[in-house]
Scaffold this active site. Structure first.
Site, PDB file in Angstrom:
ATOM      1  N   ASP A   1      -8.367   0.343  -2.696  1.00  0.00           N
ATOM      2  CA  ASP A   1      -7.466   0.171  -1.447  1.00  0.00           C
ATOM      3  C   ASP A   1      -6.348   1.109  -1.417  1.00  0.00           C
ATOM      4  O   ASP A   1      -6.101   1.852  -2.615  1.00  0.00           O
ATOM      5  CB  ASP A   1      -7.058  -1.126  -1.555  1.00  0.00           C
ATOM      6  CG  ASP A   1      -5.874  -1.626  -0.526  1.00  0.00           C
ATOM      7  OD1 ASP A   1      -6.157  -1.165   0.488  1.00  0.00           O
ATOM      8  OD2 ASP A   1      -4.968  -2.029  -1.064  1.00  0.00           O
TER       9      ASP A   1
ATOM     10  N   ASP B   1      -2.626   1.120   0.501  1.00  0.00           N
ATOM     11  CA  ASP B   1      -1.479   0.095   0.441  1.00  0.00           C
ATOM     12  C   ASP B   1      -1.012  -0.836  -0.479  1.00  0.00           C
ATOM     13  O   ASP B   1      -2.013  -1.830  -0.828  1.00  0.00           O
ATOM     14  CB  ASP B   1      -1.184  -0.232   1.880  1.00  0.00           C
ATOM     15  CG  ASP B   1      -1.071   0.704   3.140  1.00  0.00           C
ATOM     16  OD1 ASP B   1      -0.817   1.676   2.975  1.00  0.00           O
ATOM     17  OD2 ASP B   1      -1.361   0.304   4.049  1.00  0.00           O
TER      18      ASP B   1
HETATM   19 MG   LIG Z   1      -3.385  -3.064   0.116  1.00  0.00          MG
END
Ligand SMILES: [Mg+2]
Ligand SMILES: [Zn+2]
Length: 249
Positions: free
Chosen positions: A14, A16
């Site tokens: 992922d 962020d």
């Molecule tokens: Mg994230």
């Protein structure tokens, strides 16, 4: 018969709060030192969120507002380049880029412009074979246009524009590697990562950021409810580095 180790490793990150410690979509709201403008951007964004518009639609409206306020593409990219990939995570990427039979991908609900800017300015864009995220580009007028990655109507765990489990499964089936020969290491922090984590198998790993929502969703109750995956809770610092190295010894 002894179980043979998977021959390939796929790292799915992922973005962020996983590869970086910020949220790109909220970091953009701090693009100027002018507190009045920041306040206007945040108020507008919140009102769109309150009217139940999807996240991608809110970002589309935000980019339109920023364009009307004359924020140029150069300014937007320069602002995103202020986001640092923390040192330990950079070392992990450098380490993984040198490991045999290892592939790195990103699956993120941010957008291509933000992610590409940050990866390129750290010189690590070349390490990733694919970045799955919402496509974005500046049009000829300098307006940042964003689209949903896909339309998710089948997965209730995921937002309407992105099912990370579907993306991961498609990536694996397109890579033509036997699933039993592959170990997946999924790294994430948020509720949008749960669906992908839930779809993993016994030879796979989830590294969930301590104190964030993915970690709390991967509770022992849910684990006994069907998740047969190795779960690592991590601060994404040196502890993550130690874990990643352990996979190759
Ligand atoms: Mg994230
Ligand atoms: Zn999903």
């Amino acid at each position: 018969m002894a179980q043979s180790l998977p021959k390939r490793t796929l790292f799915a990150f992922d973005f962020d709060h996983t590869l970086i410690d910020d949220n790109t979509d909220t970091f953009i709201l701090e693009i100027t030192d002018d507190v009045n403008i920041i306040c206007n951007l945040k108020t507008a964004f919140q009102s769109w969120r309150n009217s139940n518009l999807g996240w991608t639609e809110c970002m589309r409206l935000l980019f339109k507002l920023m364009h009307s306020l004359s924020f140029s593409p150069e300014l937007i990219v320069a602002h995103m380049e202020k986001i640092k990939i923390p040192e330990e995570r950079l070392r992990i990427l450098h380490f993984l880029s040198k490991q045999p039979d290892t592939e790195l991908i990103i699956i993120s609900d941010s957008n291509t412009v933000f992610i590409d800017s940050i990866l390129k300015c750290h010189g690590v864009d070349k390490y990733f074979t694919r970045v799955y995220t919402n496509p974005a580009k500046f049009n000829t007028e300098g307006l940042l246009e964003i689209e949903a990655y896909h339309v998710n109507t089948s997965c209730p765990l995921s937002p309407p524009n992105m099912c990370k489990d579907l993306i991961l499964r498609e990536h694996i089936s397109n890579s033509l590697v036997e699933r039993s020969n592959l170990r997946v290491v999924y790294l994430g922090d948020g509720s949008g990562d749960f669906c992908a984590a839930k779809g993993l198998f016994m030879q796979d790993f989830v590294a969930a950021r301590k104190g964030y929502s993915l970690a709390s969703k991967l509770s022992p109750i849910q684990i006994t409810g069907g998740i047969a995956v190795n779960i690592i809770l991590s601060d994404f610092g040196e502890d993550l580095e130690t874990f990643v190295h352990s996979l190759y010894t």
